[in-house]
Write a protein that holds these residues in place. Structure first.
Motif, PDB file in Angstrom:
ATOM      1  N   SER A 163     -48.345  36.666 -11.737  1.00 57.28           N
ATOM      2  CA  SER A 163     -49.476  35.812 -11.363  1.00 57.28           C
ATOM      3  C   SER A 163     -50.096  35.153 -12.587  1.00 57.28           C
ATOM      4  O   SER A 163     -50.616  34.033 -12.514  1.00 57.28           O
ATOM      5  CB  SER A 163     -50.527  36.621 -10.601  1.00 57.28           C
ATOM      6  OG  SER A 163     -51.185  37.537 -11.464  1.00 57.28           O
ATOM      7  N   ALA A 164     -50.030  35.831 -13.736  1.00 56.32           N
ATOM      8  CA  ALA A 164     -50.622  35.294 -14.957  1.00 56.32           C
ATOM      9  C   ALA A 164     -49.877  34.077 -15.473  1.00 56.32           C
ATOM     10  O   ALA A 164     -50.419  33.296 -16.264  1.00 56.32           O
ATOM     11  CB  ALA A 164     -50.658  36.377 -16.036  1.00 56.32           C
ATOM     12  N   THR A 165     -48.627  33.875 -15.019  1.00 58.56           N
ATOM     13  CA  THR A 165     -47.849  32.710 -15.454  1.00 58.56           C
ATOM     14  C   THR A 165     -48.173  31.469 -14.640  1.00 58.56           C
ATOM     15  O   THR A 165     -47.717  30.381 -14.969  1.00 58.56           O
ATOM     16  CB  THR A 165     -46.338  33.001 -15.350  1.00 58.56           C
ATOM     17  OG1 THR A 165     -45.976  33.165 -13.963  1.00 58.56           O
ATOM     18  CG2 THR A 165     -45.970  34.263 -16.109  1.00 58.56           C
ATOM     19  N   LEU A 166     -48.968  31.627 -13.579  1.00 54.08           N
ATOM     20  CA  LEU A 166     -49.345  30.509 -12.709  1.00 54.08           C
ATOM     21  C   LEU A 166     -50.860  30.354 -12.711  1.00 54.08           C
ATOM     22  O   LEU A 166     -51.584  31.332 -12.533  1.00 54.08           O
ATOM     23  CB  LEU A 166     -48.849  30.745 -11.275  1.00 54.08           C
ATOM     24  CG  LEU A 166     -47.339  30.876 -11.083  1.00 54.08           C
ATOM     25  CD1 LEU A 166     -47.024  31.325  -9.666  1.00 54.08           C
ATOM     26  CD2 LEU A 166     -46.653  29.548 -11.379  1.00 54.08           C
ATOM     27  N   SER A 167     -51.337  29.152 -12.910  1.00 56.07           N
ATOM     28  CA  SER A 167     -52.781  28.901 -12.942  1.00 56.07           C
ATOM     29  C   SER A 167     -53.371  28.956 -11.540  1.00 56.07           C
ATOM     30  O   SER A 167     -52.728  28.585 -10.562  1.00 56.07           O
ATOM     31  CB  SER A 167     -53.071  27.531 -13.556  1.00 56.07           C
ATOM     32  OG  SER A 167     -52.561  27.441 -14.867  1.00 56.07           O
ATOM     33  N   GLY A 168     -54.616  29.430 -11.462  1.00 54.44           N
ATOM     34  CA  GLY A 168     -55.373  29.280 -10.222  1.00 54.44           C
ATOM     35  C   GLY A 168     -55.321  30.440  -9.259  1.00 54.44           C
ATOM     36  O   GLY A 168     -55.721  30.295  -8.106  1.00 54.44           O
ATOM     37  N   TYR A 169     -54.859  31.617  -9.696  1.00 58.56           N
ATOM     38  CA  TYR A 169     -54.796  32.771  -8.795  1.00 58.56           C
ATOM     39  C   TYR A 169     -55.695  33.910  -9.287  1.00 58.56           C
ATOM     40  O   TYR A 169     -55.761  34.203 -10.472  1.00 58.56           O
ATOM     41  CB  TYR A 169     -53.364  33.296  -8.680  1.00 58.56           C
ATOM     42  CG  TYR A 169     -52.451  32.421  -7.864  1.00 58.56           C
ATOM     43  CD1 TYR A 169     -52.593  32.326  -6.478  1.00 58.56           C
ATOM     44  CD2 TYR A 169     -51.429  31.698  -8.470  1.00 58.56           C
ATOM     45  CE1 TYR A 169     -51.743  31.522  -5.731  1.00 58.56           C
ATOM     46  CE2 TYR A 169     -50.574  30.900  -7.736  1.00 58.56           C
ATOM     47  CZ  TYR A 169     -50.745  30.808  -6.365  1.00 58.56           C
ATOM     48  OH  TYR A 169     -49.911  30.021  -5.621  1.00 58.56           O
ATOM     49  N   ASP A 170     -56.345  34.570  -8.333  1.00 54.61           N
ATOM     50  CA  ASP A 170     -57.108  35.783  -8.596  1.00 54.61           C
ATOM     51  C   ASP A 170     -56.433  36.898  -7.790  1.00 54.61           C
ATOM     52  O   ASP A 170     -56.415  36.866  -6.556  1.00 54.61           O
ATOM     53  CB  ASP A 170     -58.554  35.595  -8.137  1.00 54.61           C
ATOM     54  CG  ASP A 170     -59.406  36.854  -8.289  1.00 54.61           C
ATOM     55  OD1 ASP A 170     -58.858  37.894  -8.719  1.00 54.61           O
ATOM     56  OD2 ASP A 170     -60.599  36.800  -7.968  1.00 54.61           O
ATOM     57  N   VAL A 171     -55.862  37.891  -8.492  1.00 53.19           N
ATOM     58  CA  VAL A 171     -55.122  38.960  -7.818  1.00 53.19           C
ATOM     59  C   VAL A 171     -55.874  40.286  -7.910  1.00 53.19           C
ATOM     60  O   VAL A 171     -55.278  41.351  -7.727  1.00 53.19           O
ATOM     61  CB  VAL A 171     -53.700  39.097  -8.407  1.00 53.19           C
ATOM     62  CG1 VAL A 171     -52.897  37.844  -8.153  1.00 53.19           C
ATOM     63  CG2 VAL A 171     -53.758  39.403  -9.909  1.00 53.19           C
ATOM     64  N   SER A 172     -57.163  40.227  -8.179  1.00 53.77           N
ATOM     65  CA  SER A 172     -57.942  41.454  -8.378  1.00 53.77           C
ATOM     66  C   SER A 172     -57.991  42.318  -7.125  1.00 53.77           C
ATOM     67  O   SER A 172     -58.161  43.543  -7.206  1.00 53.77           O
ATOM     68  CB  SER A 172     -59.363  41.122  -8.840  1.00 53.77           C
ATOM     69  OG  SER A 172     -60.028  40.308  -7.880  1.00 53.77           O
TER      70      SER A 172
END
Length: 373
Positions: free
Chosen positions: A349-358
């Motif tokens: 997910s860190a390689t793609l902008s705009g996501y919150d995986v918390s």
């Protein structure tokens, strides 16, 4: 040199279906690396039939300036005009345009049986290798880039695999209710807008027998050209600027949200230039804007950042995975939920902008959403 002096075969792979198709690709002999846009032939055929460029452009789904630009660019490349515009007589094909169209039709008809046979051969050899494992967990979901990466992550690990079919949010939820899949993927915005979107899904939601797992939080907004040259800042600006719009397909969560935004602002969707032009993925929306086919579309931030084009945020939303309650007792489903909480998933997910995986992998009772109506 005459366009079409080289004829190439091209392979396409459909994202939602593991199958190949074969197309003929024409090139200009003077610039063999530049392919002739297939719409050129469709446009020439439409001009032959209608003798009006405006009508011909509409038939092939192009705006007038796009159609004229396509014709003039290839007329320039060939050194001679492909069409002739005469006052009072409309638009007609020149001898070169007519010959090019006839040659295309002749080659297409001649090659069609051979291409069909080649496709069958490819399917026999390759398609079995692309089909999902028989024990894969079936998912019908709204499109999301991180979801595709999640599927790929599962492919590299021992344990359960995902077989994903892309459809609209509503299609996925309905499919789960009909037992056509094990998981449905859908999304809706936060706040009042989200509650209105959720009403569209409510007839298919069953709090007693279904349960949610949070997938990701993401942002939707207006995808525009780099630098936002038309200064589009809101839904109403799409109409004010007469921008060329590209829409998601009917039944998608994004399309439903758009209709509700229009309703909330008292805007008529019929005034949006291109409202009926639909694409099935956020990536396709961004590609249409990046290539100049459209000026603006509604989609997720990630695809705009990926193509380095403009993005105007409108609302945050949550993407959920919907299960039948008893499915969470299955080991394969439990394995999939566990990977959502893994470091490997967070790294992707860190390689793609705009996501919150918390909150990814968090189990949520459907009542907590539905009872807010």
């Amino acid at each position: 040199m005459f366009a079409g002096s080289q004829i190439c075969l091209k392979l396409h792979m459909k994202e939602t279906l593991p199958a190949f198709t074969l197309d003929l690709v024409w090139t200009n002999g003077r610039q063999p690396n530049i392919q002739v846009d297939p719409q050129l032939f469709a446009l020439l055929e439409a001009i032959r039939r209608t003798r009006k460029l405006t009508d011909a452009a509409a038939k092939v789904g192009l705006h007038y300036r796009q159609a004229w630009g396509l014709i003039t660019s290839w007329s320039d490349a060939l050194g001679q005009p492909l069409v002739l515009k005469e006052r009072g007589k409309g638009t007609s094909l020149t001898a070169l345009g007519e010959s090019l169209l006839q040659a295309h039709g002749h080659v297409r008809d001649k090659m069609a049986p051979h291409l069909a046979k080649a496709v069958r051969d490819i399917d026999q050899k390759i398609a079995p290798l692309l089909t999902a494992p028989a024990d894969a967990v079936r998912m019908i979901a709204s499109h999301d880039l991180l979801l595709m990466e999640f599927r790929n992550l599962l492919q590299t690990r021992t344990g359960p695999k995902l077989d994903i079919q892309i459809a609209g949010s509503l299609g996925g939820i309905a499919a789960l209710c009909k037992s056509h899949c094990d998981i449905a993927g859908f999304h809706f915005p936060e706040g009042e807008l989200g509650q209105n979107v959720l009403r569209e899904f409510k007839p298919w939601l069953r709090p007693r027998s279904q349960v949610l797992v949070h997938f990701v939080r993401r942002t939707q907004g207006l995808i525009v050209a780099r630098g936002n040259p038309l200064n589009i800042r809101s839904i109403s600006d799409i109409i004010k600027t007469k921008s060329r719009f590209i829409n998601r397909q009917r039944g998608s969560g994004t399309q439903i949200a758009l209709d509700l935004l229009l309703e909330r602002e008292g805007l008529d969707k019929r005034k949006i230039n291109g409202y009926s032009n639909e694409e099935y993925t956020h990536a396709a929306i961004a590609s249409a804007v990046a290539s100049g086919v459209a000026d603006v579309g509604l989609g997720i931030e990630t695809v705009a950042r990926k193509l380095n084009i403009g993005f105007v945020p409108l609302f945050a939303e949550d993407y959920y995975l919907l299960f039948k309650r008893d499915a969470l007792e299955r080991k394969d489903v439990q394995g999939i939920v566990a990977v959502l909480k893994s470091k490997a998933f967070r790294n992707i997910s860190a390689t793609l902008s705009g996501y919150d995986v918390s909150r990814s992998g968090t189990i949520i009772e459907l009542d907590n959403l539905v009872t807010k109506q």
